[in-house]
Design a protein around this motif. Structure first.
Motif, PDB file in Angstrom:
ATOM      1  N   ASN A  40       0.824  -1.211   0.000  1.00  0.00           N
ATOM      2  CA  ASN A  40       0.000   0.000   0.000  1.00  0.00           C
ATOM      3  C   ASN A  40       0.856   1.258   0.000  1.00  0.00           C
ATOM      4  OD1 ASN A  40      -2.398  -1.441  -0.056  1.00  0.00           O
ATOM      5  ND2 ASN A  40      -2.687  -1.389   2.145  1.00  0.00           N
ATOM      6  N   THR A  43       2.151   1.695  -3.624  1.00  0.00           N
ATOM      7  CA  THR A  43       1.156   2.046  -4.638  1.00  0.00           C
ATOM      8  C   THR A  43       0.432   3.351  -4.335  1.00  0.00           C
ATOM      9  OG1 THR A  43      -0.536   0.738  -3.519  1.00  0.00           O
ATOM     10  CG2 THR A  43       0.737  -0.364  -5.260  1.00  0.00           C
ATOM     11  N   ARG A  45      -1.735   3.786  -1.831  1.00  0.00           N
ATOM     12  CA  ARG A  45      -3.015   3.606  -1.150  1.00  0.00           C
ATOM     13  C   ARG A  45      -2.963   4.175   0.263  1.00  0.00           C
ATOM     14  NH1 ARG A  45      -2.956  -2.046  -2.446  1.00  0.00           N
ATOM     15  NH2 ARG A  45      -2.742  -1.894  -4.667  1.00  0.00           N
TER      16      ARG A  45
END
Length: 81
Positions: A40, A43, A45
């Motif tokens: 996460n 990326t 997120r």
């Protein structure tokens, strides 16, 4: 050209991890977070990593970075489009 764009859009964490030949699991174990958390971060997120001081120190050790080397954001740069 696509390869250059991918590199420019890559997370500094992923770039450094790849440079050192580390897996997401290697980083996760060292920092005591889940592999999903590392994914996460890479990326985008999770735009902010909420880590304890011992976790920050562990991240620096595993990535062979000083505290000054740590980027302000572990995610890939946001596109300007």
């Amino acid at each position: 050209m696509i390869k250059k764009q991918q590199i420019e859009q890559e997370s500094p964490l992923k770039s450094r991890r790849d440079e050192l030949g580390l897996t997401q699991r290697d980083v996760a174990v060292a920092v005591n977070v889940s592999v999903q958390t590392v994914s996460n971060w890479e990326t985008g997120r999770y735009r902010e990593a909420k880590l304890t001081l011992p976790q920050v120190k562990a991240l620096c050790r595993v990535l062979q970075w000083t505290i000054d080397d740590l980027p302000d954001d572990l995610a890939p740069p946001r596109s300007q489009a």
